[in-house]
Motif scaffolding. Structure first.
Motif, PDB file in Angstrom:
ATOM      1  N   ALA A 522       0.843  -1.203   0.000  1.00  0.00           N
ATOM      2  CA  ALA A 522       0.000   0.000   0.000  1.00  0.00           C
ATOM      3  C   ALA A 522       0.872   1.245   0.000  1.00  0.00           C
ATOM      4  O   ALA A 522       0.630   2.204  -0.751  1.00  0.00           O
ATOM      5  CB  ALA A 522      -0.917  -0.006   1.221  1.00  0.00           C
ATOM      6  N   PHE A 523       1.944   1.214   0.811  1.00  0.00           N
ATOM      7  CA  PHE A 523       2.862   2.348   0.890  1.00  0.00           C
ATOM      8  C   PHE A 523       3.467   2.650  -0.481  1.00  0.00           C
ATOM      9  O   PHE A 523       3.526   3.811  -0.913  1.00  0.00           O
ATOM     10  CB  PHE A 523       3.973   2.042   1.902  1.00  0.00           C
ATOM     11  CG  PHE A 523       5.090   3.046   1.911  1.00  0.00           C
ATOM     12  CD1 PHE A 523       4.902   4.312   2.457  1.00  0.00           C
ATOM     13  CD2 PHE A 523       6.335   2.737   1.356  1.00  0.00           C
ATOM     14  CE1 PHE A 523       5.938   5.252   2.461  1.00  0.00           C
ATOM     15  CE2 PHE A 523       7.363   3.667   1.357  1.00  0.00           C
ATOM     16  CZ  PHE A 523       7.168   4.925   1.904  1.00  0.00           C
ATOM     17  N   LYS A 524       3.892   1.603  -1.154  1.00  0.00           N
ATOM     18  CA  LYS A 524       4.510   1.762  -2.475  1.00  0.00           C
ATOM     19  C   LYS A 524       3.546   2.481  -3.426  1.00  0.00           C
ATOM     20  O   LYS A 524       3.915   3.417  -4.132  1.00  0.00           O
ATOM     21  CB  LYS A 524       4.864   0.376  -3.021  1.00  0.00           C
ATOM     22  CG  LYS A 524       5.592   0.381  -4.346  1.00  0.00           C
ATOM     23  CD  LYS A 524       6.130  -1.022  -4.659  1.00  0.00           C
ATOM     24  CE  LYS A 524       6.937  -1.036  -5.955  1.00  0.00           C
ATOM     25  NZ  LYS A 524       6.144  -1.374  -7.142  1.00  0.00           N
ATOM     26  N   ARG A 525       2.299   2.057  -3.384  1.00  0.00           N
ATOM     27  CA  ARG A 525       1.308   2.639  -4.288  1.00  0.00           C
ATOM     28  C   ARG A 525       1.029   4.113  -3.957  1.00  0.00           C
ATOM     29  O   ARG A 525       0.928   4.951  -4.844  1.00  0.00           O
ATOM     30  CB  ARG A 525       0.011   1.822  -4.210  1.00  0.00           C
ATOM     31  CG  ARG A 525      -1.046   2.230  -5.183  1.00  0.00           C
ATOM     32  CD  ARG A 525      -0.668   1.848  -6.622  1.00  0.00           C
ATOM     33  NE  ARG A 525      -1.520   2.540  -7.587  1.00  0.00           N
ATOM     34  CZ  ARG A 525      -1.270   3.741  -8.081  1.00  0.00           C
ATOM     35  NH1 ARG A 525      -0.163   4.390  -7.731  1.00  0.00           N
ATOM     36  NH2 ARG A 525      -2.097   4.305  -8.919  1.00  0.00           N
ATOM     37  N   ILE A 526       0.899   4.426  -2.676  1.00  0.00           N
ATOM     38  CA  ILE A 526       0.642   5.825  -2.268  1.00  0.00           C
ATOM     39  C   ILE A 526       1.836   6.699  -2.613  1.00  0.00           C
ATOM     40  O   ILE A 526       1.694   7.851  -3.027  1.00  0.00           O
ATOM     41  CB  ILE A 526       0.361   5.919  -0.743  1.00  0.00           C
ATOM     42  CG1 ILE A 526      -0.774   4.996  -0.332  1.00  0.00           C
ATOM     43  CG2 ILE A 526       0.096   7.365  -0.318  1.00  0.00           C
ATOM     44  CD1 ILE A 526      -2.144   5.546  -0.417  1.00  0.00           C
ATOM     45  N   MET A 527       3.020   6.151  -2.455  1.00  0.00           N
ATOM     46  CA  MET A 527       4.230   6.902  -2.803  1.00  0.00           C
ATOM     47  C   MET A 527       4.241   7.232  -4.293  1.00  0.00           C
ATOM     48  O   MET A 527       4.568   8.346  -4.695  1.00  0.00           O
ATOM     49  CB  MET A 527       5.467   6.072  -2.459  1.00  0.00           C
ATOM     50  CG  MET A 527       5.819   6.063  -0.998  1.00  0.00           C
ATOM     51  SD  MET A 527       6.444   7.651  -0.414  1.00  0.00           S
ATOM     52  CE  MET A 527       8.128   7.598  -1.034  1.00  0.00           C
ATOM     53  N   GLU A 528       3.917   6.250  -5.108  1.00  0.00           N
ATOM     54  CA  GLU A 528       3.900   6.476  -6.561  1.00  0.00           C
ATOM     55  C   GLU A 528       2.862   7.533  -6.907  1.00  0.00           C
ATOM     56  O   GLU A 528       3.086   8.432  -7.716  1.00  0.00           O
ATOM     57  CB  GLU A 528       3.589   5.157  -7.291  1.00  0.00           C
ATOM     58  CG  GLU A 528       4.744   4.171  -7.248  1.00  0.00           C
ATOM     59  CD  GLU A 528       4.327   2.724  -7.494  1.00  0.00           C
ATOM     60  OE1 GLU A 528       3.112   2.450  -7.638  1.00  0.00           O
ATOM     61  OE2 GLU A 528       5.235   1.857  -7.519  1.00  0.00           O
ATOM     62  N   ASP A 529       1.728   7.422  -6.278  1.00  0.00           N
ATOM     63  CA  ASP A 529       0.623   8.348  -6.534  1.00  0.00           C
ATOM     64  C   ASP A 529       1.002   9.783  -6.163  1.00  0.00           C
ATOM     65  O   ASP A 529       0.887  10.705  -6.966  1.00  0.00           O
ATOM     66  CB  ASP A 529      -0.584   7.883  -5.697  1.00  0.00           C
ATOM     67  CG  ASP A 529      -1.896   8.432  -6.213  1.00  0.00           C
ATOM     68  OD1 ASP A 529      -2.011   9.669  -6.309  1.00  0.00           O
ATOM     69  OD2 ASP A 529      -2.806   7.646  -6.517  1.00  0.00           O
ATOM     70  N   SER A 530       1.506   9.962  -4.957  1.00  0.00           N
ATOM     71  CA  SER A 530       1.788  11.325  -4.484  1.00  0.00           C
ATOM     72  C   SER A 530       3.036  11.914  -5.141  1.00  0.00           C
ATOM     73  O   SER A 530       3.088  13.119  -5.412  1.00  0.00           O
ATOM     74  CB  SER A 530       1.902  11.348  -2.963  1.00  0.00           C
ATOM     75  OG  SER A 530       2.748  10.330  -2.497  1.00  0.00           O
ATOM     76  N   SER A 531       4.031  11.082  -5.408  1.00  0.00           N
ATOM     77  CA  SER A 531       5.246  11.580  -6.061  1.00  0.00           C
ATOM     78  C   SER A 531       4.949  12.125  -7.449  1.00  0.00           C
ATOM     79  O   SER A 531       5.521  13.123  -7.881  1.00  0.00           O
ATOM     80  CB  SER A 531       6.284  10.463  -6.199  1.00  0.00           C
ATOM     81  OG  SER A 531       6.723  10.070  -4.953  1.00  0.00           O
ATOM     82  N   GLU A 532       4.061  11.432  -8.118  1.00  0.00           N
ATOM     83  CA  GLU A 532       3.658  11.849  -9.458  1.00  0.00           C
ATOM     84  C   GLU A 532       3.164  13.303  -9.447  1.00  0.00           C
ATOM     85  O   GLU A 532       3.412  14.070 -10.376  1.00  0.00           O
ATOM     86  CB  GLU A 532       2.556  10.900  -9.949  1.00  0.00           C
ATOM     87  CG  GLU A 532       2.005  11.184 -11.333  1.00  0.00           C
ATOM     88  CD  GLU A 532       3.012  10.909 -12.442  1.00  0.00           C
ATOM     89  OE1 GLU A 532       3.896  10.064 -12.237  1.00  0.00           O
ATOM     90  OE2 GLU A 532       2.907  11.566 -13.495  1.00  0.00           O
ATOM     91  N   LEU A 533       2.484  13.671  -8.373  1.00  0.00           N
ATOM     92  CA  LEU A 533       1.895  15.007  -8.305  1.00  0.00           C
ATOM     93  C   LEU A 533       2.950  16.106  -8.234  1.00  0.00           C
ATOM     94  O   LEU A 533       2.691  17.241  -8.617  1.00  0.00           O
ATOM     95  CB  LEU A 533       0.967  15.113  -7.088  1.00  0.00           C
ATOM     96  CG  LEU A 533      -0.136  14.057  -7.001  1.00  0.00           C
ATOM     97  CD1 LEU A 533      -1.019  14.325  -5.802  1.00  0.00           C
ATOM     98  CD2 LEU A 533      -0.965  14.035  -8.275  1.00  0.00           C
ATOM     99  N   LEU A 534       4.121  15.759  -7.720  1.00  0.00           N
ATOM    100  CA  LEU A 534       5.171  16.772  -7.591  1.00  0.00           C
ATOM    101  C   LEU A 534       6.301  16.527  -8.583  1.00  0.00           C
ATOM    102  O   LEU A 534       7.318  17.213  -8.556  1.00  0.00           O
ATOM    103  CB  LEU A 534       5.720  16.767  -6.162  1.00  0.00           C
ATOM    104  CG  LEU A 534       4.693  17.042  -5.062  1.00  0.00           C
ATOM    105  CD1 LEU A 534       5.361  17.021  -3.691  1.00  0.00           C
ATOM    106  CD2 LEU A 534       4.009  18.388  -5.278  1.00  0.00           C
ATOM    107  N   GLY A 535       6.113  15.532  -9.450  1.00  0.00           N
ATOM    108  CA  GLY A 535       7.157  15.243 -10.435  1.00  0.00           C
ATOM    109  C   GLY A 535       8.404  14.631  -9.827  1.00  0.00           C
ATOM    110  O   GLY A 535       9.493  14.792 -10.357  1.00  0.00           O
TER     111      GLY A 535
END
Length: 542
Positions: A522-535
């Motif tokens: 779950a952590f991996k997925r949230i990290m990918e999701d939120s990182s995408e927002l800041l590039g």
RNA sequence: GGGCUCGUGGCCUAGUAUGGAUAAGGCACCGUCCUUCUAAGUCGGUGAUCGUGGGUCCAAAUCCCACCGAGCCCGCCA
């Protein structure tokens, strides 16, 4: 709109049946409980409030409710929060899920005059704009970005003239163009004929001299291409470009001025609008249009296709935007929602930057230096990595670091660029975030097929689960206030929770392995999701 | 001169919108933890009259007023 199991809202709904409370009476990040209700203003005695609320709230996700001083703390069951995250990811591929908005948003950012390379001051605009674009898109509002290319007016004319006067026989490179541009401004004081030449060209331009317009466009396009290439290095891709000259060429500026004719006043032949006690000129004495007029046209154009317009502007544009907004709403029936997002200037510790004077740090320089520093560190820390891997990681680190260092600061604060901070990859930085992700991936790659399904969560596990669960609240706040720095703060909080978990909760070979693998996924997925927002570019190895 | 923004440990930042529990992180400095999964990490320590002075309030970093300091704007530039 975000869709998730919103326990905060659910609890507030229950309380609203008994007391008058608002969203703001409940906090999500108290140190004392998962959700905290302030009860200072309640009429009833606090013990009475507490008992009433506790009796009414029989939700299965609530672990316990405590009264401490003038606060009621709600503790949420970790397994429920984890399940909320996991089931959303399983079903929709993301947490939180979204309900796609029917309206469309347009974020205008950068729009730098194409008269020189983009520097560390201007890039704040692009980074904020691109992040806001990504955030709004993630929120469920379809959006795209736009660059308003200033290819008319005295600045680009000076760029063109600089080449004609000082580098005519040479190829049109960015370097030659910039040099010519700087020479125009430095020679203008000694040689008044330059000013006259610029004015003559401007008049020819506004009369629609096709050859001149085309030449100036070509000149601007060369500089613009180099700006675009720089932006792409940082993962910033602009959806569309609108050329200012087109509004002049096709008569839109003239017809807008005509539309405003009842409001326009004359000073000689120059036309202006009176706003308060200020005169806002839309045309010059010689009849040529001014930026204010062209920007009005541009905004009317934007509103034809978009319901929500966001302009990312330097703080020096505050008055301009205020006047623009006034005219759009009072004289032009502007139909769209519009927000102006201002950011403070970036200075160097040595003082102000100026493209004309040449004392700038270009983003290209910053990017190259950041790559060098990153390569140095990787070779030291990971001597076994191939040159190709080192290069790949360094590019990701450079791009992510530059973005993160700028986006994490609240836009309306002034910012001083310092090399020591730009090249620091520890603490509140992009590599700190990337490193946590790589660690999680490393553990996951070693996972075996294990059994056992404990539902007990220790404090480290629970803190990480809670940080993941809270993601939608931060995302919502970022959108409501158009603040990308809120997302940056969230990522640091999430990663800090992960690091504490990582240090204290062994996964592989542990009896809790299966449960912890679930948390990590779950952590991996949230990290990918939120990182995408800041590039921020995440890599499995760093 | 007028308008807008900013001022939080030595340095950088969060908290200010919506006043409320010991002002939260990072850098630097000192110390701790690698024969368990990446030490770009963790934990602990030193360090803050929240620019200054008033006011409102049971309660102020947060609201109000004044002052000081910094930035930006006050173009027939963009």
């Amino acid at each position: 709109m975000l869709l998730f199991d919103d326990y905060k809202k659910d609890i507030l709904e229950e309380i609203k049946k008994m007391y008058s409370v608002s969203e703001n009476d409940m906090d999500i990040n108290g140190d004392y409980g998962d959700f905290t209700l302030k009860i200072f203003k309640f009429q009833d005695k606090k013990e009475e409030v507490y008992n009433k609320i506790r009796a009414a709230l029989t939700k299965d996700y609530i672990e316990k409710i405590d009264l401490q001083g003038n606060y009621i703390n709600f503790f949420i069951r970790a397994d429920k929060m984890l399940n909320a995250v996991e089931s959303s990811i399983e079903t929709f591929g993301m947490y939180p899920n979204i309900f796609q908005d029917t309206s469309k948003a347009l974020i205008e950012h950068t729009s730098s005059n194409p008269t020189g390379p983009i520097h560390v001051g201007r890039i704040r605009n692009s980074i904020i704009g691109d992040s806001i674009y990504r955030i709004i898109n993630r929120f469920g509002t379809r959006s795209c970005t736009q660059y308003f290319v200033n290819d008319s007016g005295k600045q680009v004319i000076s760029l063109y003239l600089g080449h004609v006067k000082y580098h005519e026989e040479e190829p049109m490179t960015v370097e030659n163009l910039l040099d010519g541009y700087q020479k125009i401004y430095s020679n203008m004081e000694k040689d008044p004929s330059i000013k006259k030449e610029i004015q003559e060209l401007d008049e020819r331009y506004e009369r629609g001299d096709r050859e001149l317009i085309s030449n100036i466009q070509k000149t601007a396009a060369i500089v613009l291409e180099s700006i675009t290439a720089t932006l792409e290095k940082l993962g910033i891709h602009i959806s569309t470009y609108v050329w200012e000259s087109n509004f002049i060429l096709y008569g839109d500026v003239a017809s807008l001025i005509n539309r405003l004719s009842d409001e326009l006043k004359l000073e000689g032949n120059a036309k202006y609008l009176e706003i308060g006690d200020k005169k806002i000129f839309v045309t010059r004495q010689d009849g040529t249009s001014l930026y204010f007029a062209r920007d009005l046209v541009y905004h009317m154009f934007k509103s034809e296709n978009f319901d929500w317009i966001i302009d990312v502007l330097g703080e020096d544009h505050k008055d301009h935007a205020k006047n623009l907004d006034y005219v759009l709403h009072n004289y032009l029936d502007f139909p769209s929602r519009i927000n102006y997002l201002f950011y403070g200037f970036v200075s160097l510790d040595t003082g102000k930057m100026s493209t004309r004077k040449g004392n700038i740090i270009t983003v290209n320089d910053l990017y190259e230096k950041t790559i060098e520093e990153s390569e140095k560190i990787i070779r030291e820390k990971r001597p076994d990595y191939s040159e190709e891997t080192v290069g790949q990681i360094s590019r990701a680190v450079a791009s992510s670091s530059i973005r993160f260092n700028i986006v994490k600061i609240n836009a309306n604060k002034p910012l001083t660029f310092r090399w020591s901070e730009a090249l620091n990859f520890e603490g509140d930085s992009a590599p700190y975030i990337m490193y946590a992700y790589a660690r999680a991936c490393s553990v996951l790659s070693r996972a075996r097929n294990s059994t056992g399904s404990s539902k007990e969560y220790n404090e480290y596990e629970k803190n990480l689960i809670k940080a993941m669960y809270l993601y939608p609240y931060y995302l919502q706040n970022s959108v409501d206030f158009l603040r990308a720095d809120i997302m940056a703060g969230y990522m640091l909080y999430l990663v800090k929770s992960f690091n504490e978990f990582y240090l204290n909760c062994p996964v592989i070979g542990n009896e809790e392995e299966q449960k912890r693998i679930g948390i990590l996924k779950a952590f991996k997925r949230i990290m990918e999701d939120s990182s995408e927002l800041l590039g921020i570019q995440l890599l499995e190895k760093i």
